[in-house]
Design a protein around this motif. Structure first.
Motif, short mmCIF file in Angstrom:
data_model
loop_
_atom_site.label_atom_id
_atom_site.label_comp_id
_atom_site.label_asym_id
_atom_site.label_seq_id
_atom_site.Cartn_x
_atom_site.Cartn_y
_atom_site.Cartn_z
N MET A 98 -16.29 29.81 -47.89
CA MET A 98 -17.21 29.77 -46.76
C MET A 98 -16.66 30.55 -45.59
SD MET A 98 -20.02 28.23 -47.21
CE MET A 98 -19.70 28.76 -48.85
N ALA A 99 -15.40 30.38 -45.39
CA ALA A 99 -14.82 30.90 -44.16
C ALA A 99 -14.12 32.21 -44.44
CB ALA A 99 -13.83 29.90 -43.61
N SER A 100 -14.79 33.29 -44.16
CA SER A 100 -14.12 34.56 -44.33
C SER A 100 -13.55 34.97 -42.98
CB SER A 100 -15.08 35.62 -44.84
OG SER A 100 -16.10 35.83 -43.89
N ALA A 101 -12.43 35.66 -43.03
CA ALA A 101 -11.70 35.93 -41.80
C ALA A 101 -12.49 36.83 -40.87
CB ALA A 101 -10.37 36.58 -42.15
N HIS A 102 -12.34 36.59 -39.61
CA HIS A 102 -12.89 37.44 -38.57
C HIS A 102 -12.30 38.84 -38.73
CE1 HIS A 102 -15.54 36.77 -35.36
NE2 HIS A 102 -15.08 35.58 -35.05
N HIS B 209 -8.83 24.99 -25.46
CA HIS B 209 -8.52 25.81 -26.62
C HIS B 209 -9.63 25.85 -27.65
CE1 HIS B 209 -7.32 23.09 -30.09
NE2 HIS B 209 -7.87 22.32 -29.21
N HIS B 210 -10.55 24.86 -27.63
CA HIS B 210 -11.59 24.88 -28.67
C HIS B 210 -12.82 25.68 -28.26
CE1 HIS B 210 -12.32 21.46 -26.09
NE2 HIS B 210 -13.56 21.42 -26.49
N PHE B 211 -12.81 26.26 -27.08
CA PHE B 211 -13.90 27.15 -26.69
C PHE B 211 -13.44 28.59 -26.84
CE2 PHE B 211 -15.06 23.37 -24.16
CZ PHE B 211 -16.34 23.19 -24.66
N ASP B 212 -14.42 29.47 -27.17
CA ASP B 212 -14.07 30.88 -27.32
C ASP B 212 -14.14 31.63 -26.00
OD1 ASP B 212 -13.62 30.69 -30.02
OD2 ASP B 212 -15.73 30.94 -30.52
N GLU C 264 -4.75 33.43 -32.65
CA GLU C 264 -4.88 32.01 -32.34
C GLU C 264 -3.65 31.21 -32.69
OE1 GLU C 264 -8.67 30.37 -33.72
OE2 GLU C 264 -9.29 32.47 -33.68
N HIS D 102 -2.32 29.74 -27.08
CA HIS D 102 -3.54 29.98 -26.31
C HIS D 102 -3.65 31.40 -25.83
CE1 HIS D 102 -3.69 25.80 -26.83
NE2 HIS D 102 -2.57 25.65 -26.18
#
Lengths: 235, 558
Positions: free
Chosen positions: A1-5, A25-28, A12, A16
């Protein structure tokens, strides 16, 4: 499901990294954080409105059942003091909005001034409310079993209220009391914002607490805008 | 904001890439009690709600034991009234409302959204402590005279009962706050924190269900808050709002109470449906049938739930017009519920069904919820309800929905996500034995209550006529089977913690994001790299078995 950016140079895992200090830290992005805080406050305001809504419904139902008694009882409220308080609160909403504006522009001292005026207005509101409450206490205009305004010693211009007018005052004290509690809470929030502003924690990039505090303050104002005409003017 | 807190500890700052249960992710008791990590908060919720379930269960067993024989069996009528009140109040406010959102939602929802945490981690921790604070009030009430009003706190009895009503009511008031904060947090998280590529039509159905639940929590709970506040003020100051002698109306309390408590029924069941949707998809190995219909029916239930509160009050003396209107509106509830049941059934059709324990719970959910839902139509129909009102038929109906529905889904969900939460597998055959006793015990306890109720046995009675004795005996024996079932399940979980095998990242071969994208247990920040969602959560038709169980090659590249 999770392919790398593709561009995962956020680094990350290095902690931080390029996050500014106010960004959790959980906001982009700061925008995402700001929007979340604002949406959160709006949702909370909805819950507050529903909570007061219950009291308004109870008021309207009982007013519908005994309109004559409610009108007689509401004449014992001081509409002049109520009006002054309305003006005070409306003005404080303006100054709260101005505090947000000056904070957006990075004018720290101006923000301090507007916040201080808002808090002083809140104190003025509570002061006037205190005077009103003491009059009611003195005249025995109290809810439920503490209601004594039907006794001859509390006759007002020669006539007394019926005992069932206690319902009006039960609702009056619940509504204004709960609203007063919100004034105190709103004042405390603004006081905390004031302290943080004084410490220089806000900037044109980050002024979320000012915005959120002011939003809450507008709610306090809004409730009163409905409460005042309904209880003081219509009766 | 979290960085500020973490920064204050300097070198104690948790390692965001360590497994969330490891000491590197937060050390010792402080690492748990002050954690802002949604997974740890979820586990704390899980432990506390299970404790509440145990307490509520003990009261249920006591009530059933007392009813084993007519007359006094183990306790006086006074204590019996308290026992059934505490059973209801604890199960509703301390267990079933916070259970799925607080425990499973907190753990799974952010991972499903591909984010590191909920939108407001500190608010999340606060909601847990508010929950504990509310629970303290409830416990204080229990030891200082308890409550005998029934969990509904109906006036005028609740304003005159000399038991400890005020502290219990304040407890429920505070627990409501916790519920609101959780709901608010989830709404914002779902709106603002979805990973790139996770558009609304790709949201897992668990997220949709939790979203609908959160909306109800946020809209309905404040009305309960003001109602309970008025009740407390009524008792303390003799306010008169619910007192006819002062011009008040006790029926207004019922309206206010059910304006919250009927939607609250959906706060309880919609998360159960949300869990079940995930279970059906994973263990049928196929795309869920009618994805969009299931998602929208959750929102439909949230909406319709607000329009039907009067059906609890057919016999209260409300106007006949209102009664008729509410009876008509109540039938609307059957539509979204039916949509879900049919779609789940269609998902099973031609699926490759794997009968694991979570799936057994999901299938039990489907059957028992259908029975509960259909008998809801009986009591929702005006003429029938006049006969069935306040009988065991109603008791059986809502236990089929609440326990047969939500509790089955909750236990299924715990077992399903257990390997993700703990990183360990559990003993399937032991858990299956547990399921067997739970399923059989549940039906033994409650199926007979439909019959008992339709023959006129009133609910909440301490004593009964001889003709009901057999029914009560069977029902009580059923409650013992339930106890055995839950003890076996608890043992399977304890055994897994102590000596369970290590779980692979995706032991069930699920296509869900929470299984595909993370380790078991996940690392502190859930994902090593911010994920981009490129597939749907139910795309079983697009992947082979190897890809399901071992992950996709392109994901492994990272």
């Amino acid at each position: 499901m999770a392919s790398a950016h593709a561009d995962s140079e956020h680094a990350e895992h290095a902690g931080h990294g390029d996050h500014p200090p106010y960004l959790a830290h959980h906001f982009d992005t700061p925008e995402q954080q700001f929007d979340s805080a604002k949406l959160g406050m709006w949702v909370f305001i909805v819950t507050e409105i529903l909570m007061f809504g219950g009291l308004f419904v109870a008021y309207l139902i009982y007013k519908g059942q005994e309109p004559a008694i409610f009108i007689e009882a509401h004449n014992r409220l001081d509409w002049k003091m109520g009006s002054v308080n309305t003006i005070v609160l409306l003005f404080s909403s303006l100054t709260a909005a101005l505090a947000v504006r000056s904070s957006q522009l990075g004018k720290k001292n101006e923000t301090t001034m507007w916040l201080t005026i808002t808090i002083l207005c809140a104190l003025a509101f509570l002061g006037i409310k205190y005077v009103e409450y003491s009059h009611k206490f003195h005249d025995g205009l109290l809810p439920g079993r503490f209601f004594t305004a039907h006794l001859p010693e509390h006759a007002h211009n020669g006539h007394v209220l019926p005992q069932r007018a206690s319902m009006f005052f039960a609702l009056y004290f619940m509504m204004t009391g709960l609203h007063g509690l919100h004034v105190v809470i709103g004042m405390s929030i603004l006081g905390w914002v004031l302290v943080r502003n004084h410490r220089g924690q806000f900037s044109p990039e980050y002024f979320t607490p000012v915005e959120i505090g002011a939003l809450y303050w507008h709610l306090v104002d809004l409730v009163w805008i409905y409460l005042f005409p309904l209880v003081y003017l219509v009766g | 904001m979290a960085t500020e807190v973490a920064g204050a500890h300097g070198h104690d700052e948790p390692d965001h890439l360590a497994p969330y249960l490891s000491p590197e992710a937060g050390r010792g008791i402080k690492g748990w009690l002050l954690t802002l990590d949604h997974k740890r908060i979820g586990l704390m919720y899980l432990v506390s709600t299970l404790l509440a379930f145990f307490m509520g269960g003990v009261f249920a067993l006591l009530v059933r034991l007392e009813l084993f024989a007519p007359g006094r069996t183990i306790m006086s009528a006074e204590y019996y009234n308290r026992a059934f009140t505490l059973h209801g109040a604890i199960m509703v406010f301390l267990f079933i409302i916070p259970a799925v959102p607080g425990a499973l939602g907190n753990f799974v929802l952010p991972i499903m959204l591909g984010t590191k945490d909920v939108a407001f981690p500190r608010l999340n921790l606060l909601s847990f402590y508010v929950y504990l604070f509310g629970a303290t009030f409830a416990l204080y009430s229990i030891i200082s005279g308890s409550v005998d009003t029934g969990w509904t706190f109906y006036t005028p009895y609740s304003t005159t009962s000399n038991t400890s009503v005020v502290s219990m009511v304040l407890g429920a008031f505070i627990l409501g706050f916790s519920s609101i904060l959780t709901g608010l947090n989830f709404i914002v998280t779902i709106h603002k924190l979805r990973a790139p590529g996770l558009h609304w039509k790709r949201l897992p159905l668990f997220v949709w269900g939790t979203y609908a639940t959160s909306i109800i929590q946020v809209l309905a709970t404040p009305v309960l808050a003001i109602t309970l506040l008025l009740l407390a003020a009524e008792r303390t100051f003799g306010l008169g709002i619910f007192d006819p002698a002062l011009g008040g109306d006790p029926i207004l309390f019922q309206h206010f109470f059910w304006f919250y408590s009927h939607p609250a029924v959906y706060i309880m069941i919609v998360p159960g449906m949300a869990v079940a949707s995930e279970l059906f998809a994973t263990f049928s190995r196929r795309a869920i049938f009618g994805y969009f219909a299931i998602a929208m029916s959750s929102l439909g239930l949230a909406l319709v739930g607000f329009l039907v509160w009067g059906h609890h009050m057919y016999t209260s003396g409300q106007s006949e017009f209102a009664t008729t209107l509410f009876a008509a509106l109540t039938m609307l509830v059957a539509i979204p519920s039916g949509v879900k049941v049919f779609n789940w059934t269609a998902t099973l059709y031609k699926g490759s069904i794997v009968l694991t324990t979570p799936m057994l719970y999901a299938l039990s959910f489907l059957i028992l919820f259908t029975i509960g839902g259909l008998t809801g139509l009986f009591v929702g129909a005006l003429s029938v309800d006049i006969h069935l009102h306040d009988t065991y038929f109603v008791v059986a109906h809502f236990h089929y929905v609440m326990m047969g529905g939500t509790v089955m889904a909750f236990v299924g969900g715990i077992l399903y996500w257990w390997p993700k939460m703990t990183g360990k597998l559990y003993d399937e055959s032991l858990a299956k034995k547990g399921w067997f006793f739970v399923f059989v015990g549940f039906n033994t306890t409650f199926l007979i209550q439909f019959i008992m109720g339709s023959k006129g046995m009133p609910r909440r009675y301490y004593d009964y006529l001889p003709q009901f004795e057999t029914y009560h005996k069977i029902s009580t024996v059923g409650s013992w089977l339930l106890l055995v079932g839950f003890l076996l399940t608890a043992w399977a979980l304890i055994k897994s913690i102590r000596s369970g095998e290590k779980s692979p990242p995706n032991p069930w071969g699920s296509a869900g994001f929470e299984w595909q994208g993370t380790e078991s247990p996940p690392v502190m920040q859930n994902f090593r790299v911010t994920p981009t969602i490129t597939r749907g959560p139910y795309d079983y038709h697009l992947c082979s078995d190897e890809e399901l169980f071992d992950g996709f090659p392109e994901d492994a590249e990272k």
